[in-house]
Design a protein around this motif. Structure first.
Motif, PDB file in Angstrom:
ATOM      1  N   LEU A  66       0.842  -1.196   0.000  1.00 50.38           N
ATOM      2  CA  LEU A  66       0.000   0.000   0.000  1.00 50.38           C
ATOM      3  C   LEU A  66       0.881   1.251   0.000  1.00 50.38           C
ATOM      4  O   LEU A  66       1.114   1.853   1.047  1.00 50.38           O
ATOM      5  CB  LEU A  66      -0.919   0.008   1.226  1.00 50.38           C
ATOM      6  N   PRO A  67       1.398   1.655  -1.159  1.00 51.03           N
ATOM      7  CA  PRO A  67       2.272   2.841  -1.207  1.00 51.03           C
ATOM      8  C   PRO A  67       1.584   4.098  -0.709  1.00 51.03           C
ATOM      9  O   PRO A  67       2.232   5.002  -0.181  1.00 51.03           O
ATOM     10  CB  PRO A  67       2.634   2.949  -2.696  1.00 51.03           C
ATOM     11  N   GLY A  68       0.270   4.161  -0.846  1.00 57.06           N
ATOM     12  CA  GLY A  68      -0.453   5.329  -0.355  1.00 57.06           C
ATOM     13  C   GLY A  68      -0.341   5.485   1.146  1.00 57.06           C
ATOM     14  O   GLY A  68      -0.323   6.611   1.669  1.00 57.06           O
ATOM     15  N   PHE A  69      -0.244   4.354   1.849  1.00 64.37           N
ATOM     16  CA  PHE A  69      -0.096   4.402   3.303  1.00 64.37           C
ATOM     17  C   PHE A  69       1.247   5.022   3.678  1.00 64.37           C
ATOM     18  O   PHE A  69       1.328   5.827   4.611  1.00 64.37           O
ATOM     19  CB  PHE A  69      -0.213   2.989   3.882  1.00 64.37           C
ATOM     20  N   VAL A  71       2.944   7.132   1.898  1.00 62.60           N
ATOM     21  CA  VAL A  71       2.861   8.562   1.589  1.00 62.60           C
ATOM     22  C   VAL A  71       2.154   9.308   2.722  1.00 62.60           C
ATOM     23  O   VAL A  71       2.620  10.348   3.196  1.00 62.60           O
ATOM     24  CB  VAL A  71       2.126   8.791   0.254  1.00 62.60           C
ATOM     25  N   GLY A  72       1.014   8.766   3.156  1.00 65.55           N
ATOM     26  CA  GLY A  72       0.279   9.392   4.247  1.00 65.55           C
ATOM     27  C   GLY A  72       1.086   9.448   5.525  1.00 65.55           C
ATOM     28  O   GLY A  72       1.073  10.453   6.254  1.00 65.55           O
ATOM     29  N   THR A  74       4.309   9.528   5.740  1.00 61.21           N
ATOM     30  CA  THR A  74       5.386  10.505   5.566  1.00 61.21           C
ATOM     31  C   THR A  74       4.894  11.917   5.844  1.00 61.21           C
ATOM     32  O   THR A  74       5.553  12.693   6.546  1.00 61.21           O
ATOM     33  CB  THR A  74       5.946  10.424   4.132  1.00 61.21           C
ATOM     34  N   GLN A 216       8.789  12.626  -1.056  1.00 64.72           N
ATOM     35  CA  GLN A 216       7.527  11.989  -1.445  1.00 64.72           C
ATOM     36  C   GLN A 216       6.903  12.711  -2.641  1.00 64.72           C
ATOM     37  O   GLN A 216       6.320  12.072  -3.529  1.00 64.72           O
ATOM     38  CB  GLN A 216       6.553  11.997  -0.261  1.00 64.72           C
ATOM     39  N   HIS A 219       8.684  11.562  -5.677  1.00 62.91           N
ATOM     40  CA  HIS A 219       8.283  10.190  -5.986  1.00 62.91           C
ATOM     41  C   HIS A 219       6.908  10.148  -6.641  1.00 62.91           C
ATOM     42  O   HIS A 219       6.687   9.387  -7.602  1.00 62.91           O
ATOM     43  CB  HIS A 219       8.277   9.368  -4.691  1.00 62.91           C
ATOM     44  N   LEU A 220       5.979  10.968  -6.136  1.00 63.58           N
ATOM     45  CA  LEU A 220       4.641  10.983  -6.707  1.00 63.58           C
ATOM     46  C   LEU A 220       4.636  11.551  -8.116  1.00 63.58           C
ATOM     47  O   LEU A 220       3.921  11.061  -8.999  1.00 63.58           O
ATOM     48  CB  LEU A 220       3.722  11.818  -5.798  1.00 63.58           C
TER      49      LEU A 220
END
Length: 223
Positions: A66-69, A71-72, A74, A216, A219-220
């Motif tokens: 879950l890369p979104g996790f 990010v959140g 961070t 981040q 990366h995004l």
């Protein structure tokens, strides 16, 4: 487990802990602000112990997917570090010299109106927040540790992960004890440097928060 794997993991974990980061900045600030760094240090270790337990039972694999996790996490870490950094900058410690033979002590300029900061349980929670929200520490536990496991080993993978995670926590305890107590000892010998180091540590937290956000963001954008 393979002894060579354990040794290689120990060396790698120690090198990772030696790299300055949010944990360093928080413990240096605690070393120059508080009467004892033990609650703050214990909080850092508790945060990592919780992460180790989560990785050992399989949560790490879910988080990695879950890369979104990440990010959140961070961005949450960046906000929290910024808060701590601003607090240190706004309330730098001062040296209070007691009358008599008692040694100088370090207190925060805002201690009188922020008595909660002196509560050990609150500092423990703050330390756990710093390590628990440290995305680099989480990446070490989620991404790096599994590389040192041995699928053909006699121990189950969860047990191997737990042992390797405890090695990481032990390295944190050793290095961060030196960092926290060292900061306090050096600044006791040179009280005039107290305000300068306090400002540097506070600014370091804000810079680290900015770096986390920029990393981040890049990366995004690339993703």
């Amino acid at each position: 487990m393979d002894v060579q794997l354990l040794l290689a993991c120990s060396v790698m974990m120690t090198l990772m802990v030696l790299l300055p980061g949010p944990d360093w900045a928080y413990l240096i600030a605690s070393g120059i602000r508080e009467r004892s760094i033990l609650p703050s240090l214990a909080g850092i270790l508790v945060g990592y112990l919780v992460a180790v337990a989560a990785v050992a039972i399989g949560v790490g694999a879910v988080v990695a997917a879950l890369p979104g996790f990440i990010v959140g996490l961070t961005f949450a870490a960046a906000v929290y570090l910024t808060y701590l950094g601003v607090r240190v900058l706004r309330e730098p410690p001062v040296v209070v010299v007691a009358a008599g033979p008692a040694p100088s002590d370090v207190v925060g300029a805002g201690d009188a109106r922020d008595a909660a900061s002196a509560r050990p349980w609150l500092r423990l929670l703050q330390g756990a927040g710093v390590s628990g929200l440290n995305p680099k520490g989480l990446l070490v536990l989620v991404v790096l540790l599994p590389q040192f496991t041995d699928a053909a080993g006699a121990w189950p993978i969860p047990v191997q992960l737990a042992v390797l995670g405890l090695i990481f926590v032990a390295a944190c305890a050793l290095v961060y004890s030196v960092v926290g107590f060292g900061a306090r000892t050096v600044l006791r010998l040179r009280p005039s440097a107290m305000r300068v180091v306090s400002r540097v540590s506070g600014a370091a937290m804000i810079v680290l928060a900015t770096v986390l956000v920029v990393e981040q963001a890049v990366h995004l954008i690339r993703g």
